[in-house]
Design an enzyme around this catalytic site. Structure first.
Site, PDB file in Angstrom:
ATOM      1  N   ARG A 276      80.027 -37.209  22.366  1.00 34.66           N
ATOM      2  CA  ARG A 276      81.039 -36.220  22.758  1.00 34.66           C
ATOM      3  C   ARG A 276      82.364 -36.867  23.143  1.00 34.66           C
ATOM      4  O   ARG A 276      82.397 -37.899  23.810  1.00 34.66           O
ATOM      5  CB  ARG A 276      80.569 -35.471  24.016  1.00 34.66           C
ATOM      6  CG  ARG A 276      79.913 -34.177  23.724  1.00 34.66           C
ATOM      7  CD  ARG A 276      79.679 -33.452  25.037  1.00 34.66           C
ATOM      8  NE  ARG A 276      78.592 -32.514  24.898  1.00 34.66           N
ATOM      9  CZ  ARG A 276      77.926 -31.978  25.896  1.00 34.66           C
ATOM     10  NH1 ARG A 276      78.234 -32.302  27.147  1.00 34.66           N
ATOM     11  NH2 ARG A 276      76.966 -31.129  25.678  1.00 34.66           N
TER      12      ARG A 276
ATOM     13  N   ARG B 159      70.965 -37.988  34.239  1.00 37.21           N
ATOM     14  CA  ARG B 159      70.933 -36.512  34.225  1.00 37.21           C
ATOM     15  C   ARG B 159      69.608 -36.009  33.654  1.00 37.21           C
ATOM     16  O   ARG B 159      69.050 -35.029  34.131  1.00 37.21           O
ATOM     17  CB  ARG B 159      72.086 -35.955  33.385  1.00 37.21           C
ATOM     18  CG  ARG B 159      73.432 -36.070  34.080  1.00 37.21           C
ATOM     19  CD  ARG B 159      74.559 -35.670  33.163  1.00 37.21           C
ATOM     20  NE  ARG B 159      74.684 -34.234  33.023  1.00 37.21           N
ATOM     21  CZ  ARG B 159      75.442 -33.626  32.119  1.00 37.21           C
ATOM     22  NH1 ARG B 159      76.135 -34.342  31.253  1.00 37.21           N
ATOM     23  NH2 ARG B 159      75.527 -32.325  32.059  1.00 37.21           N
TER      24      ARG B 159
ATOM     25  N   ARG C 110      68.441 -24.778  39.057  1.00 35.43           N
ATOM     26  CA  ARG C 110      68.233 -26.136  38.578  1.00 35.43           C
ATOM     27  C   ARG C 110      67.128 -26.861  39.345  1.00 35.43           C
ATOM     28  O   ARG C 110      66.767 -27.967  38.994  1.00 35.43           O
ATOM     29  CB  ARG C 110      69.550 -26.892  38.775  1.00 35.43           C
ATOM     30  CG  ARG C 110      69.809 -27.960  37.771  1.00 35.43           C
ATOM     31  CD  ARG C 110      70.896 -27.583  36.844  1.00 35.43           C
ATOM     32  NE  ARG C 110      71.682 -28.708  36.400  1.00 35.43           N
ATOM     33  CZ  ARG C 110      72.800 -28.553  35.714  1.00 35.43           C
ATOM     34  NH1 ARG C 110      73.263 -27.350  35.450  1.00 35.43           N
ATOM     35  NH2 ARG C 110      73.470 -29.587  35.306  1.00 35.43           N
TER      36      ARG C 110
ATOM     37  N   ARG D 174      84.070 -38.606  28.347  1.00 34.88           N
ATOM     38  CA  ARG D 174      84.031 -38.187  29.746  1.00 34.88           C
ATOM     39  C   ARG D 174      83.032 -39.045  30.504  1.00 34.88           C
ATOM     40  O   ARG D 174      82.047 -39.504  29.943  1.00 34.88           O
ATOM     41  CB  ARG D 174      83.595 -36.719  29.810  1.00 34.88           C
ATOM     42  CG  ARG D 174      84.492 -35.836  30.611  1.00 34.88           C
ATOM     43  CD  ARG D 174      84.198 -34.377  30.386  1.00 34.88           C
ATOM     44  NE  ARG D 174      82.795 -34.018  30.634  1.00 34.88           N
ATOM     45  CZ  ARG D 174      82.306 -32.807  30.422  1.00 34.88           C
ATOM     46  NH1 ARG D 174      83.101 -31.848  29.972  1.00 34.88           N
ATOM     47  NH2 ARG D 174      81.052 -32.527  30.657  1.00 34.88           N
TER      48      ARG D 174
ATOM     49  N   LYS E  86      72.904 -25.081  25.125  1.00 31.38           N
ATOM     50  CA  LYS E  86      72.817 -23.908  26.006  1.00 31.38           C
ATOM     51  C   LYS E  86      74.102 -23.101  26.024  1.00 31.38           C
ATOM     52  O   LYS E  86      74.085 -21.890  25.899  1.00 31.38           O
ATOM     53  CB  LYS E  86      72.613 -24.335  27.465  1.00 31.38           C
ATOM     54  CG  LYS E  86      71.265 -24.767  27.849  1.00 31.38           C
ATOM     55  CD  LYS E  86      71.206 -24.996  29.359  1.00 31.38           C
ATOM     56  CE  LYS E  86      72.328 -25.828  29.899  1.00 31.38           C
ATOM     57  NZ  LYS E  86      72.107 -27.162  30.268  1.00 31.38           N
TER      58      LYS E  86
END
Ligand code: AMP
Length: 208
Positions: free
Chosen positions: A122, A166, A88, A155, A13
């Protein structure tokens, strides 16, 4: 033009939002970035959202909407925007409908297993926040930031259990939103599991 870009975490996104903002001279607004910036600067807002974000949970609707409204009231947002990370859930959608009208919603479709693979790979620089990836954008020296030579870390919100949480929240809360936009006839669904440039071209085609 006012655009919203939706898709699960890790769907690209942010990348597409930046490209769209450049293409149409729009302001790129990401609620996640607004919160991350507040954390980096250790503002009162940043301190408030730190724990929530680390657990992979959502910040309260009131606070998020307030932060967004404040951002939309800035001069540069008047030229139009591409919004990433909001609305959201249905409560945010209702607030958003009262704040402004949008032209199109772009939904990037990426399967859950691909999301987990992308996000857990990541790595973020602990000093400058630059983002790398053990699969796609590898740093020149493994574990070291190309830009400032400091250590790269996974992270908190890139850990598998956090990503799965999530995703669960994402599907629970955002499916009704895309449904609502589909009924309005402004939802553009795009295959997000393609190279970045191809995804972008597909978006441009649908916008035209
Ligand atoms: P993102 O980069 O969009 O995944 O956002 C990172 C984190 O910021 C999320 O996990 C939430 O804790 C918070 N956040 C961003 N956008 C919203 C939103 N619209 N509503 C609630 N929390 C948000």
């Amino acid at each position: 033009m006012k655009l919203v870009i939706m898709g699960p975490p890790g769907s690209g996104k942010g990348t597409q939002a930046v490209k769209l903002a450049q293409q149409f001279n729009l302001c790129h607004i990401s609620t996640g970035d607004l919160f991350r910036e507040a954390r980096r600067q250790e503002t009162p807002l940043g301190k408030l959202v730190k724990e929530i974000m680390d657990k992979g949970e959502l910040v309260s609707d009131e606070l998020t909407t307030q932060v967004l409204e404040n951002r939309l009231s800035k001069e540069d947002a008047k030229k139009g925007f591409v919004l990433d990370g909001y609305p959201r859930n249905l409560s945010q959608l209702n607030s958003f409908n009262e704040i402004t009208n949008i032209d199109f919603v772009i939904e990037l479709i990426v399967r859950d297993e691909e999301v987990v693979r992308r996000i857990t790979s990541r790595r973020t620089c602990e000093a400058c926040g630059a983002i790398f990836n053990t699969i796609f954008i590898k740093p020149m020296k493994p574990g070291i930031c190309d830009k400032c030579q400091r250590k790269l870390v996974q992270r908190e919100d890139a850990k598998p259990e956090v990503v799965k949480e999530r995703l669960r929240i994402y599907h629970d809360q955002t499916d009704p939103i895309t449904k609502s936009y589909m009924e309005k006839g402004i939802l553009l669904r795009i295959n997000g599991e393609q190279p970045i440039q191809k995804v972008f071209e597909d978006i441009l085609k649908k916008l035209n």
